[in-house]
Scaffold this motif. Structure first.
Motif: not given
Length: 456
Positions: A406-411, A413-419
């Protein structure tokens, strides 16, 4: 367990064998009627939570024993059900006669762990506390007892609850953005989500770091006695355990296989392993023993390198020397009783001077071992005496993987889809919930609506 939860169960709670007293536990809806029938009292007038002395009368009228009994009404009992405790004399025959009578009156024998399982199902304890019961029973050192006691008191559960609440708060922020985009909600603050996810990942990793220490508490520190033939390894083992556990002889190479002995040193349990001497010119049998020595050395939590203080410090093979570090090895200089003054060595390893023959320096050696063992505890275990077991560790690894993803996805670029980030957080949450067995979607929804007042 396949038994119906409303059965009344009975079992001996103390070890089998002759003793002054024994304890028989009974739990289930028939306890009140059983007590009234056995001790000849009207059921409504049954004393509650007060020990009483009386004669146990069997269903056929025989007087089996005079004993102490206590009736505990549910739900404020360990299992949540009505409970009855009987304390007869500790004659195994008496115990079996009483149990047989209870079974004849409609009780059934309790299955292994069934009292603790009922306590969990009744919500009296969490899964982690149920596991702590067995840890407390089997603890073989003071540190293990303290850790089990802390877990039984709910220390691990409280840490998990803190992590779970952090995940729920982060998920609530994310889920509100996903599910209610038209509501009057604050703008998504990715920075706060990143911070919350990072905090829960670090907390999960701290808990997971106590796993190895938990193994050390339960199994003992693997402590290998290493050294040249006739350095005094076996003599030191005998001196530490207080009896002649290993053969001692002036003939080099007496120990050709390893000997393992449990040893309490301060609050710690050690698995003390005496190994074959590192002879540079071994015979065939000795060579096999040295191979086993190196195997044990690679697995060691602590190495006691025993050297003869009256001779120069021997050189070790490169592969052996590479395994010895200041944080896992004590250089034990033996036979100091033969010298006027202890030798000064330039070794970087911590040094202790002893005489296995006279006992000089053994207390200093024990103190050094305790310091080393204490240093093995990660910060959380040292502060809170928490040490997770293998089941917890497996779930924590999966939780850690979910939070890290989850942390990798939030960081990204572009961010991973929030779902997708939400799915990773939920996977981590589910893994944490497996440990205590108390996370569900209802709690998630409660947190979500309480945070953002949706539907007001």
């Amino acid at each position: 367990m396949s038994a119906a939860p409303l059965d009344t169960i009975a079992a001996l709670a103390t070890p089998a064998g002759v003793s002054a007293l024994a304890l028989i536990r009974v739990s289930g809806p028939a306890c009140r009627a059983l007590a009234a029938e056995i001790f000849g009292l009207p059921s409504p007038a049954l004393p509650e939570r007060r020990p009483r002395h009386a004669v146990y009368r069997a269903a056929d009228g025989r007087e089996l024993d005079d004993l102490v009994w206590t009736f505990f009404p549910g739900p404020r009992t360990a299992t949540g059900d009505d409970s009855l405790e009987l304390t007869p004399h500790g004659n195994p025959l008496l115990v079996q006669l009483i149990l047989a009578d209870l079974f004849a009156r409609g009780c059934r024998p309790a299955e292994p762990g069934e009292f603790t399982r009922r306590a969990f199902l009744a919500g009296r304890i969490e899964l982690t506390q149920a596991e702590a019961v067995m840890d407390l029973i089997h603890a073989r050192s003071e540190r293990a007892l303290v850790a089990a006691r802390r877990q039984l008191d709910g220390a691990l559960g409280r840490h998990l609850d803190g992590l779970i609440q952090q995940v729920l708060a982060t998920l609530a922020r994310i889920e509100a953005y996903i599910d209610f985009p038209d509501e009057d909600l604050p703008t998504e603050d990715r920075r706060l989500v990143v911070q919350g996810t990072g905090d829960v990942l670090r907390g999960t990793s701290r808990l997971l770091a106590t796993h190895r220490y938990g193994d050390l508490l339960r199994e003992g520190l693997k402590t290998v006695l290493l050294g040249a033939p006739n350095a005094g390894k076996s003599s030191l083992l005998n001196a530490l355990v207080g009896r002649e556990r290993a053969l001692v002889s002036p003939e080099p190479g007496t120990t050709r296989d390893f000997i393992e002995e449990p040893l309490q040193v301060g609050p710690h349990l050690l698995r003390l392993i005496d190994t074959a001497g590192l002879n540079p010119a071994p015979g065939d049998i000795e060579r096999l023993g040295i191979a086993k020595t190196l195997e044990r050395l690679a697995e060691a939590d602590l190495v006691l390198w025993v050297a003869d203080a009256t001779t120069p410090l021997p050189s070790l093979p490169a592969d052996t020397k590479a395994l010895l570090r200041p944080d896992n090895t004590l250089l034990v200089l033996n036979k100091v009783d033969l010298l006027p003054d202890p030798p000064l060595l330039g070794s970087l390893l911590p040094q202790v001077y002893v005489s296995a023959l006279t006992g000089a320096g053994l207390e200093e050696l024990r103190a050094a071992i305790v310091r080393h063992a204490d240093a093995l505890a990660p910060a959380l275990a040292a502060e809170e005496q928490i040490a997770v077991n293998a089941r917890h560790a497996d779930a924590l690894r999966r939780a850690e993987a979910g939070f890290r993803s989850a942390l990798v996805g939030l960081r990204d670029e572009p961010p991973r889809p929030i779902e997708l980030v939400s799915a990773d957080l939920r996977a981590g949450l589910d893994a944490l919930g497996e440990i205590a067995g108390r996370v569900d979607n209802e709690r998630m929804l409660d947190s979500l609506f309480a945070t953002f007042c949706i539907g007001k």
